[in-house]
Design a protein around this motif. Sequence first.
Motif, short mmCIF file in Angstrom:
data_model
loop_
_atom_site.label_atom_id
_atom_site.label_comp_id
_atom_site.label_asym_id
_atom_site.label_seq_id
_atom_site.Cartn_x
_atom_site.Cartn_y
_atom_site.Cartn_z
N GLY A 166 -12.32 -89.79 -20.13
CA GLY A 166 -11.77 -88.35 -21.52
C GLY A 166 -11.90 -86.98 -20.07
N TYR A 167 -12.19 -86.60 -21.27
CA TYR A 167 -12.13 -85.23 -20.86
C TYR A 167 -13.16 -84.28 -21.87
N ARG A 168 -14.08 -83.48 -21.07
CA ARG A 168 -15.16 -82.80 -21.80
C ARG A 168 -14.40 -81.68 -21.45
N GLY A 169 -14.85 -81.01 -23.13
CA GLY A 169 -14.60 -79.18 -23.49
C GLY A 169 -15.45 -78.53 -22.00
N LYS A 170 -14.41 -77.16 -21.68
CA LYS A 170 -15.17 -76.13 -21.11
C LYS A 170 -16.52 -75.48 -21.50
N ARG A 171 -16.72 -74.79 -21.01
CA ARG A 171 -17.58 -74.02 -22.15
C ARG A 171 -17.31 -72.47 -21.90
N HIS A 172 -16.49 -72.34 -20.91
CA HIS A 172 -16.23 -70.42 -20.72
C HIS A 172 -14.33 -70.63 -20.72
N THR A 173 -13.43 -70.30 -21.28
CA THR A 173 -12.26 -70.31 -21.25
C THR A 173 -11.95 -69.55 -21.37
N GLY A 174 -10.27 -69.43 -21.62
CA GLY A 174 -9.99 -68.03 -22.39
C GLY A 174 -9.22 -68.40 -23.62
N LEU A 175 -9.35 -67.54 -24.31
CA LEU A 175 -8.37 -67.60 -26.04
C LEU A 175 -7.00 -69.07 -25.35
N ILE A 176 -7.01 -69.79 -26.56
CA ILE A 176 -5.93 -70.46 -26.92
C ILE A 176 -5.00 -69.84 -27.96
N ASP A 177 -3.21 -69.08 -27.89
CA ASP A 177 -2.42 -68.87 -29.09
C ASP A 177 -2.43 -70.30 -29.76
N VAL A 178 -2.47 -70.70 -31.56
CA VAL A 178 -2.19 -71.84 -31.38
C VAL A 178 -1.24 -72.34 -31.97
N ASP A 179 -0.39 -71.12 -32.16
CA ASP A 179 1.07 -71.08 -32.17
C ASP A 179 1.62 -71.26 -31.18
N LYS A 180 1.54 -71.88 -29.92
CA LYS A 180 2.34 -71.96 -28.72
C LYS A 180 1.82 -73.47 -28.69
N LYS A 181 2.39 -74.64 -28.62
CA LYS A 181 2.45 -75.80 -28.89
C LYS A 181 2.84 -76.53 -27.04
#
Length: 199
Positions: free
Chosen positions: A158-173
């Motif tokens: 599986g995958y574990r979410g990284k604690r510190h990442t950049g922002l995600i543009d949710v409009d860009k799938k």
Amino acid sequence: AGQQMNPVVLLDDADFMAIRHVNLLDADYGIRAINGSTDLSLSDIIVSGHRIDGIRAESGSRLSTALDVVASDNSGHGFFTNSDVTELRNVVANDNGLSGITVGGASVGIFDVQSLRNGSGGIASTGFVGEIRRVTSSSNGGIGLSIDLSGDANGLVGYRGKRHTGLIDVDKKAQHPVLDYWEPSYNRGSDDIVLDPDE
């Protein structure tokens, strides 16, 4: 001929169905999906007192989401599917004769789920589970929570979410590299994996 099993709701090769805001009580099944019924969406459902299972999807049928579902006091499973489920959220499966929740395929997310006092187990998944949050499973006749950690052909569990990442543009799938936001977890020959509850 075999004995007819009567569900309150029978979906036979029915795709993209949504069932909402109902209480289904005291039949053989509350909801039964068969023969390739796909992308079933459930919300605000109570299934209770059934002679077999509260909710059952089989024979190539696939549940998409189950939101705000209560499956209690069923003689068999509270919630059973032998295929994938996209999301389980706010699901309560208590006091069922067999398992509370069984998912026989992959699941993207299991959130805010409670499974207590079931006969043979609390929550079981034999496929990949992307994310699990706020799950309570105890006092079950079998294992409280079971997830297959054998991984895929490459050992990916599986995958574990990284604690510190950049922002995600949710409009860009599908525009963000997965590894920029998620760390893969692999089976390294052990039957267990330790996750930090704060991650």
